[in-house]
Structures are given as C-alpha cells and as structure tokens.
Design a protein around this motif. Sequence first.
Motif, PDB file in Angstrom:
ATOM      1  N   THR A 151       0.422   3.921   1.948  1.00  0.00           N
ATOM      2  CA  THR A 151       0.432   4.070   3.206  1.00  0.00           C
ATOM      3  C   THR A 151       1.531   3.682   3.876  1.00  0.00           C
ATOM      4  O   THR A 151       2.326   4.239   5.061  1.00  0.00           O
ATOM      5  CB  THR A 151      -0.784   4.080   3.943  1.00  0.00           C
ATOM      6  OG1 THR A 151      -1.126   2.586   3.861  1.00  0.00           O
ATOM      7  CG2 THR A 151      -2.013   4.975   3.549  1.00  0.00           C
TER       8      THR A 151
ATOM      9  N   ALA B  22      -4.396   6.170   5.915  1.00  0.00           N
ATOM     10  CA  ALA B  22      -5.303   4.973   5.168  1.00  0.00           C
ATOM     11  C   ALA B  22      -6.689   5.444   5.489  1.00  0.00           C
ATOM     12  O   ALA B  22      -7.497   4.982   4.270  1.00  0.00           O
ATOM     13  CB  ALA B  22      -4.946   3.569   6.325  1.00  0.00           C
TER      14      ALA B  22
ATOM     15  N   GLN C  60      -3.588   4.515  -4.475  1.00  0.00           N
ATOM     16  CA  GLN C  60      -3.480   3.245  -4.198  1.00  0.00           C
ATOM     17  C   GLN C  60      -3.807   2.146  -5.418  1.00  0.00           C
ATOM     18  O   GLN C  60      -3.070   1.344  -5.596  1.00  0.00           O
ATOM     19  CB  GLN C  60      -4.310   2.607  -2.906  1.00  0.00           C
ATOM     20  CG  GLN C  60      -4.163   1.520  -2.599  1.00  0.00           C
ATOM     21  CD  GLN C  60      -3.024   0.535  -2.220  1.00  0.00           C
ATOM     22  OE1 GLN C  60      -2.104   1.510  -1.749  1.00  0.00           O
ATOM     23  NE2 GLN C  60      -2.783  -0.557  -2.187  1.00  0.00           N
TER      24      GLN C  60
ATOM     25  N   VAL D 110      -6.415  -1.379   1.618  1.00  0.00           N
ATOM     26  CA  VAL D 110      -5.986  -0.584   2.507  1.00  0.00           C
ATOM     27  C   VAL D 110      -6.871  -1.011   4.102  1.00  0.00           C
ATOM     28  O   VAL D 110      -6.096  -0.796   4.875  1.00  0.00           O
ATOM     29  CB  VAL D 110      -6.769   0.807   2.221  1.00  0.00           C
ATOM     30  CG1 VAL D 110      -6.503   1.975   3.207  1.00  0.00           C
ATOM     31  CG2 VAL D 110      -5.814   1.259   1.032  1.00  0.00           C
TER      32      VAL D 110
ATOM     33  N   LEU E 101      -8.644   5.244   1.986  1.00  0.00           N
ATOM     34  CA  LEU E 101      -9.772   4.271   1.797  1.00  0.00           C
ATOM     35  C   LEU E 101     -10.893   5.126   1.042  1.00  0.00           C
ATOM     36  O   LEU E 101     -11.778   4.474   0.410  1.00  0.00           O
ATOM     37  CB  LEU E 101     -10.168   3.789   3.124  1.00  0.00           C
ATOM     38  CG  LEU E 101     -11.605   3.088   3.395  1.00  0.00           C
ATOM     39  CD1 LEU E 101     -11.435   1.514   2.430  1.00  0.00           C
ATOM     40  CD2 LEU E 101     -11.859   2.804   4.710  1.00  0.00           C
TER      41      LEU E 101
ATOM     42  N   ASP F 229      -3.886  -2.122   6.406  1.00  0.00           N
ATOM     43  CA  ASP F 229      -3.443  -1.011   7.211  1.00  0.00           C
ATOM     44  C   ASP F 229      -4.236  -0.549   8.343  1.00  0.00           C
ATOM     45  O   ASP F 229      -3.745  -0.191   9.288  1.00  0.00           O
ATOM     46  CB  ASP F 229      -3.425   0.483   6.225  1.00  0.00           C
ATOM     47  CG  ASP F 229      -2.453   0.520   5.302  1.00  0.00           C
ATOM     48  OD1 ASP F 229      -1.542  -0.041   5.149  1.00  0.00           O
ATOM     49  OD2 ASP F 229      -2.416   0.869   4.076  1.00  0.00           O
TER      50      ASP F 229
ATOM     51  N   THR G  90       0.928  -1.221  -0.160  1.00  0.00           N
ATOM     52  CA  THR G  90       0.083  -0.011   0.069  1.00  0.00           C
ATOM     53  C   THR G  90       0.729   1.187  -0.017  1.00  0.00           C
ATOM     54  O   THR G  90       1.871   1.288   0.565  1.00  0.00           O
ATOM     55  CB  THR G  90      -1.051   0.241   1.244  1.00  0.00           C
ATOM     56  OG1 THR G  90      -0.116   0.291   2.389  1.00  0.00           O
ATOM     57  CG2 THR G  90      -1.747  -1.245   1.221  1.00  0.00           C
TER      58      THR G  90
END
Length: 460
Positions: free
Chosen positions: A103, A119, A239, A331, A123, A335, A101
């Motif tokens: 993040t 995140a 992402q 995500v 998202l 995450d 990801t």
Amino acid sequence: MALDLFVVLIYAAGMLVLGYYGMRRAKTHEDYLVAGRNLGPSLYMGTMAATVLGGASTVGTVRLGYVHGISGFWLCAALGAGIIALNLFLAKPLLKLKIFTVTQVLEKRYNPMARQASAVIMLAYALMIGVTSILAIGTVLQVLFGLPFWMSVLLGGGVVVVYSTIGGMWSLTLTDIVQFVIKTVGLMFILLPICLYRVGGWDQLVAKLPASNFSFTEIGWDTIITYFMIYFFGILIGQDIWQRVFTARDEKVAQYAGTFAGFYCILYGLACALIGMAAHVLLPNLDNVNNAFAAIVKASLPDGIRGLVIAAALAAMMSTASAGLLAASTVLTEDLLPRLRGGKQSSLNINRLFTMLTGIAVLGIALVVNDVISALTLAYNLLVGGMLIPLMGAIFWKRATTSGAIASMTLGFVTALVFMFKDGLDANTPIYYSLAVGLVSFVLVSLLSRRPEASVARAI
C-alpha cells in the motif's frame, strides 16, 4: 500413533527453537519486518517457495487431484507462474523503493487516503491467508490424531503465533528453510513414491483410473483461467509475497532464486495431484474429499514415517500461516496504526504486540470457517478484485488519479463480495465482475478528475 505424535512434537519444538534464534537476530524494526533486507539466494528461494505453498496448496491440491486427476496441479501452477513473473519483472523496481507494504506504493503514486483504503483490503486478504493454513493444520491434526477440531487449531496455530510473534521475519526465514526441506523430502520423496508403490506402480495407476484423470484440462478451461485470474495476479500484489521480495539482498538474488522457487511450486503441484490420484485408487469412497490428504497419509504409511510426512504437511501449512500473519500485522503497524497515532511510526515492541493480537484474531476466525479452498478463494477474490486495477494503474498509467483508485478499490471489493454471496465462493463471476467494475470505474473517474502531480511510475 504414539511414535508419529512424538515426531510431530519434536518438529513443533524445533520451530519454537528457531523462532527464539530469530528473535535474537531481530534487533531492529527493519530486521523484524524484512530480515534486514539481506537474504542470499538459498534463504530467499526457500522462504519464497515455503510462503506460497501452504495448506491450500498441499491439502487443496491433493483434494483436486483426488477429484479431477492430474489437472488439479493448476492451482499450484498459477501460484508458481505468479512467483516467476513477480521476481523477473517487478522485483527490481520494488527493491529500489525500500518500502515495507504494498500500500505504500499507492501512497507514493496517489495520496495517504489511497493507502488507508487499500490497507483495509490488504488486511482482509492477509488475515484469510493465515486462516486457510491454520484450517489445514487443524484438519490434518484432527483426522490423524483424533483431536477435537478446536484443539487442533489452537495447538497447531498456537505454535505459528508464538514463533512469528517473537522473531518476525527472521523467525519466519529460519523456520521456512527447515520447512522447505522437510516438505520436499516428506511429500515428494517419501509420500508420493510410497503411494505409487501401494497402487502397484504407474501402470496400475493408469489402468485403475479413467483416462480423463490424465488430461491436463480435465478440471475445465474456465477453472484454469479463473485460477490464473485469481492466484497469478494475487501473487503479483499480495503483501505476504511482496514482503518476502523486500528481504532479498539485491535484484539478482530475487530474479534467479525467485524464478527457481516458482518452478519448484509447479513441480510441487504435480506431486500433490499425483498423491490425490493415488488416494482415489486406494480410498475410493471417502465421505469427505477435503480429508483426502490426511486419509491417504493415515492409510498408506507406517508409524514414524507417517509422523515425518505429517510434519512435512505441517511445514507447508505453517510457513504460509506465518506469512499471512506477519503480513496482516505489518499492514496494521505500518499503514493503519500510524494514522491513529498522529503519524508516529511503530517500534519493535509494537510490531511484536500487534503480531500476537493478529495471531489471536486468525485463530478465532479459523474456528468458524471450515473449507481451505473456499477461504483461499475468498482472500484472493477480495485482493485481486479490489487492488489489482489501481495498483497496476499506479505503476503503468500516468493519468491515474486518487479518486479513480479509491473508486476502483471500493467498487471492486464490494462487487467481489456481492457475487461471492450471490453465486458462491467457487463461482467465476466474483473475480470477472469485480475486475470489470474496477477497471471501468478506475478509468472513468481518473479521466474525469484532476491529474496527480506525483508519479511512482517514474520511480520504477
């Protein structure tokens, strides 16, 4: 329309079959999320281009062509330029990190708190990317087959949710390649030539439209700059796109095949803008310009051929919808969920479960939102306004701190929301003010706070 419906049903069945084959190849967590990091040039190029060119790019660019002429291609041009820049300049360092990801880069550079905060923004972005294409699928099925909008969303979006859930990235890769071929043939080699033929050829198109429709700046420099601010930079940090980069076998595959995909996106935008211009000539009094694509398909193509072009449009939309859906679930599982499970990493079955749940959420949101361009703009405003500054700072500024990153993310995200509510989704102010607030807060808070010890900048 019976023949057209049959063609579309065959296409949908084919996507489900490919999803099943993807499920058989997705045997590990890494297979499910990034196709085992083993895609060659053809698969990588096709899946990269298919991911970017979705409902907003297809339906939206035809609408922009209908209203603004050839300059409507700038939306796809900004996306294509972003793909080229990402693969030429960022793919090499990203592939070395072996992450899942966007993040995770922030966690390596800052700390886990920065990863959790980013995140949430990622998202929201990924969910809205899925929503835009599900909306476009619903619009096309509604106009062409006379189905209720809710039924169109659930039927078309349901196919995406099923094949994405069972096979993850391998299903997406296999379906993307077929979708890439279908939409190239259907839109660029069938719909565009037939539309120009029905208008009377290029000379008649020029004669029947005002000269301003053939200006590449008719849409306005402010809009062109805004498209690049939103979509070019959004591609660099999204992402859904990074997850495709992670599938490349090596950096050369990413650089060469990814660059080709970017140029393809620009040509695709020109084709869709020209289709919109032809639609303006053939159907000058549309009640709703958002339906320009579906209306020109319905009016200009014979049975059977119409079904193939509908399948081509659905191919573009489904590829982006599935990319946003898998990005959102990744995500969640990589995450956010480990934080709630005491650091325990997600399994293959957990990945599948959350992809299904995310798909249900995307379908629900699509039932209450009704404008593909606005939904796409909302997604990219939140992403770029909240994440561009701290992410670029993580890579290029050694003095950046966790406090500065979180302040920038929070204030940039909130500023984008405030100005979208105040000035509307089509305004330029949300992206400009959110970037300005994010940059100032990032620099000031970083300079006033303690310097971090680790730096992902050294790693990349």
